[in-house]
Design a protein around this motif. Structure first.
Motif, mmCIF file in Angstrom:
data_model
loop_
_atom_site.group_PDB
_atom_site.id
_atom_site.type_symbol
_atom_site.label_atom_id
_atom_site.label_comp_id
_atom_site.label_asym_id
_atom_site.label_seq_id
_atom_site.Cartn_x
_atom_site.Cartn_y
_atom_site.Cartn_z
ATOM 1 N N VAL A 1 7.839 -3.790 -6.603
ATOM 2 C CA VAL A 1 8.298 -3.884 -5.215
ATOM 3 C C VAL A 1 9.818 -3.925 -5.148
ATOM 4 O O VAL A 1 10.450 -3.150 -4.417
ATOM 5 N N ASN A 2 10.423 -4.799 -5.948
ATOM 6 C CA ASN A 2 11.877 -4.984 -5.820
ATOM 7 C C ASN A 2 12.684 -3.912 -6.536
ATOM 8 O O ASN A 2 13.737 -3.518 -6.059
ATOM 9 N N ALA B 1 -4.974 -10.816 0.157
ATOM 10 C CA ALA B 1 -4.373 -11.976 0.824
ATOM 11 C C ALA B 1 -3.303 -12.623 -0.051
ATOM 12 O O ALA B 1 -2.234 -13.007 0.429
ATOM 13 N N ASN B 2 -3.584 -12.703 -1.343
ATOM 14 C CA ASN B 2 -2.581 -13.296 -2.239
ATOM 15 C C ASN B 2 -1.314 -12.446 -2.301
ATOM 16 O O ASN B 2 -0.217 -12.985 -2.473
ATOM 17 N N LEU B 3 -1.454 -11.132 -2.209
ATOM 18 C CA LEU B 3 -0.252 -10.281 -2.182
ATOM 19 C C LEU B 3 0.700 -10.760 -1.085
ATOM 20 O O LEU B 3 1.912 -10.812 -1.262
ATOM 21 N N ARG B 4 0.111 -11.142 0.064
ATOM 22 C CA ARG B 4 0.944 -11.559 1.210
ATOM 23 C C ARG B 4 1.610 -12.919 0.989
ATOM 24 O O ARG B 4 2.486 -13.312 1.740
ATOM 25 N N PRO C 1 6.761 -13.709 -0.979
ATOM 26 C CA PRO C 1 7.701 -13.478 0.129
ATOM 27 C C PRO C 1 8.235 -12.048 0.155
ATOM 28 O O PRO C 1 8.348 -11.448 1.231
ATOM 29 N N PHE C 2 8.526 -11.479 -1.043
ATOM 30 C CA PHE C 2 9.125 -10.133 -1.048
ATOM 31 C C PHE C 2 8.136 -9.056 -0.588
ATOM 32 O O PHE C 2 8.555 -7.987 -0.152
ATOM 33 N N ILE C 3 6.851 -9.355 -0.651
ATOM 34 C CA ILE C 3 5.856 -8.400 -0.138
ATOM 35 C C ILE C 3 5.650 -8.630 1.364
ATOM 36 O O ILE C 3 5.640 -7.672 2.152
ATOM 37 N N ALA C 4 5.530 -9.895 1.753
ATOM 38 C CA ALA C 4 5.324 -10.204 3.175
ATOM 39 C C ALA C 4 6.467 -9.635 4.021
ATOM 40 O O ALA C 4 6.237 -9.047 5.088
ATOM 41 N N GLU C 5 7.678 -9.780 3.519
ATOM 42 C CA GLU C 5 8.838 -9.248 4.261
ATOM 43 C C GLU C 5 8.740 -7.743 4.464
ATOM 44 O O GLU C 5 9.000 -7.227 5.550
ATOM 45 N N THR D 1 2.570 -0.913 2.486
ATOM 46 C CA THR D 1 1.221 -1.042 3.039
ATOM 47 C C THR D 1 0.286 -1.527 1.947
ATOM 48 O O THR D 1 0.356 -1.033 0.807
ATOM 49 N N LEU D 2 -0.566 -2.477 2.290
ATOM 50 C CA LEU D 2 -1.501 -3.051 1.309
ATOM 51 C C LEU D 2 -2.896 -2.490 1.541
ATOM 52 O O LEU D 2 -3.333 -2.352 2.691
#
Lengths: 215, 215, 215, 215
Positions: free
Chosen positions: B93-94, B168-171, B174-178, B186-187
């Motif tokens: 992600v980052n 749900a855990n992905l969310r 913080p860097f994914i939720a943002e 998109t998940l």
């Protein structure tokens, strides 16, 4: 449907249905009924250029695969925490009774590159990738300060050092060491040059890597 | 050479060299030079019958892949320990800025089966696979005691519950939720029937799974 | 005749007379009359497995060749002493006006191996080979103490470091540096794997070596 | 690839790969594993027309080769300086235990021609080639002023004088003289006519050169 899965996966899946699945229907039905009995476990990197099923042209049922950043095996550490790779090892060896474990590294590994970067610092909490790569910290520091070698040479040297390190860590798991002593499991190292497709295999005696195509 | 790598991998590698590599030489050279930029990360199971590159007919560079037992994402836990899956998420992600994360489950999952077995007990130290699957313990216990469903139904129900749990855990990262809030990631959830090759995708609104071929 | 030259050279010479000379009679007569005008100078090792004319399938007149232990170019040192390699460089560049200089290293180099051995000590007078290899002493010491790499890896790393060192020393000769600035000479590094025949060429920007067969 | 190595070397390398390497694969692998054990060391000139491997139709492993300007052996001078040729002699005799050393001169030698030129003057600092050829200065001066012989005769006379001088210098190395006394090493002189390919060998008793083809 485009909302449910990325388009490129869906179109790839349609190709799979048309070109590959028809020839494998019997095999997969059989595997589903009788369960998987892979002979080999492969621990490979997450890198999008290093899929072991592609490299080894595998059929369903052939290999049991862990993929983590930089294809690392941590040392045996039975501390009651979650250990994803150790759990997979335990399952592959104790339940599936694989006969081979292959650590498959590759060139241009981003995790190794990060470990070698000058910014490799004492790790802050929450820095998952830094903490993960810190498994290699002593070797990464030693190699990172070697200015006689080029950046690429340091990188591919550390990639191979990391493979040897992971093979050594495999032996720290009692259930693997026992089976190796009984000759019911064999440990292997391999490294793929992702720019050429050349596969190098580790000599278990010396730790050296040799191009398989020349053998 | 037969000593350095298992025979079935070496013969597979020779097939790869002859049939697949020639058509991909330019692509892999280009990917090696410019680096990988996969759009999608897939979290799949180690199972030998569930390789995402095969299912989605991927080319090198297409997908960044984690494979662990039962394709689980643990919750965000920045405790300074080694977290293989979290490290890969952070990197994908980052650093790689993937646009999609897909949790890919599958039928007849051995990890799920173990979690549902009556022997699922408080875990002893060193029991890596038990500890790993305990991520699903509350759900596994609830489903395991549901005698209205057949064994197969309980199994495939828990496989899907586990996918929703991992999404749900992905969310929780913080860097994914943002990024999800910004619409830059998109998940997705998906499940493959390994006996037929049918792919089911999760509806993000309801959590239901639908056969993609029917869409 | 057996007294005058070793038998294996005499029988080889007879093969040369029968198989090769007939096709080159005109060429060698012409070269004798008009003088040699090789475009390329090669600095190679004395090793019996690393003949540049064989590797590059050269005809008479193609390459001007220095061979010394470990294909080293010492730094420019105009001190009035005998300098075999510097003399050859001066002749090749100033008299023959070669357009390329290639430093050709190779695997399993005995000189490099000696330099890496633990016995590499302050050198006694009369120790010609030790003194000669001491050109590489700082690098050899740094690499020799790297226990993360295997013996073979240290060896091939130092072989490449030595090639870069020799290329850098070429630039210390004013008559070479001037011509390189004028673009009338190009400096190259190469390394041959004597066990496989694979030729690796040095990237002049990065110093990395790449297999030529893959280019 | 044309940037990394001169085109003529790369195309020669491709010829080597296609025509010669296939027949020598086993030999080179064996030599790489067991190390080189050449019976003979050849000290030849850098000249592009005088490659000993071509002249003697050598296979890999046959001859250990020094090439310097005018195939000169300096006298034994253990002064702690860098001595390229002496280092190679030490390695060949003490480590490889060669049984023969051949000084191989040739016609139309540019170094000999330079030594004979009227401009052969006291040498300025930094004049590497002049200093190197000054090893032959007394002989070159004596021959250069001999007006009874033609220019060509003076040249080929000095070429042979230089070979006898180098053979004599070989004997100034204690480790060579000892082995010659023990009959474990034999010293040879040879001279190749580069315009015809005729090989002449030196009679060790008289110092005369005789055409080998006539023996």
């Amino acid at each position: 449907m485009s909302k449910l899965l990325p388009d490129h996966l869906l179109s790839g899946y349609r190709s799979f249905l048309e070109t590959r699945l028809p020839g494998e229907r019997e095999l997969i039905r059989d595997l589903a009924e009788r369960g998987q009995h892979p002979k080999t476990m492969v621990i490979a990197c997450c890198d999008s250029r290093a899929a072991p099923e592609v490299l080894f042209n595998c059929s369903p049922g052939d290999i049991f695969v862990v993929r983590n950043v930089a294809n690392l095996v941590p040392p045996y550490e039975p501390d009651g925490e979650y250990h994803s790779t150790s759990a997979a090892l335990e399952f592959a060896v104790n339940s599936l009774a694989v006969e081979h474990i292959v650590i498959l590294g590759h060139g241009s590994c981003g995790g190794i590159q990060a470990a070698l970067s000058p910014a490799f610092q004492p790790l802050s909490a929450g820095d998952f990738i830094g903490k993960w790569m810190s498994l290699l910290e002593p070797a990464a520091k030693a190699m990172g300060s070697n200015n006689l070698m080029t950046g690429r040479e340091r990188q591919s040297a550390l990639e191979r050092i990391a493979i040897r390190y992971s093979v050594a860590n495999l032996r720290s798991f009692p259930f693997i060491a026992e089976r190796e002593a009984e000759n019911t499991i064999t440990l292997h190292g391999a490294w793929i040059d992702i720019s050429s497709g050349d596969l190098w295999a580790m000599d278990p005696e010396t730790g050296d890597f040799r191009m398989t195509i020349n053998e």
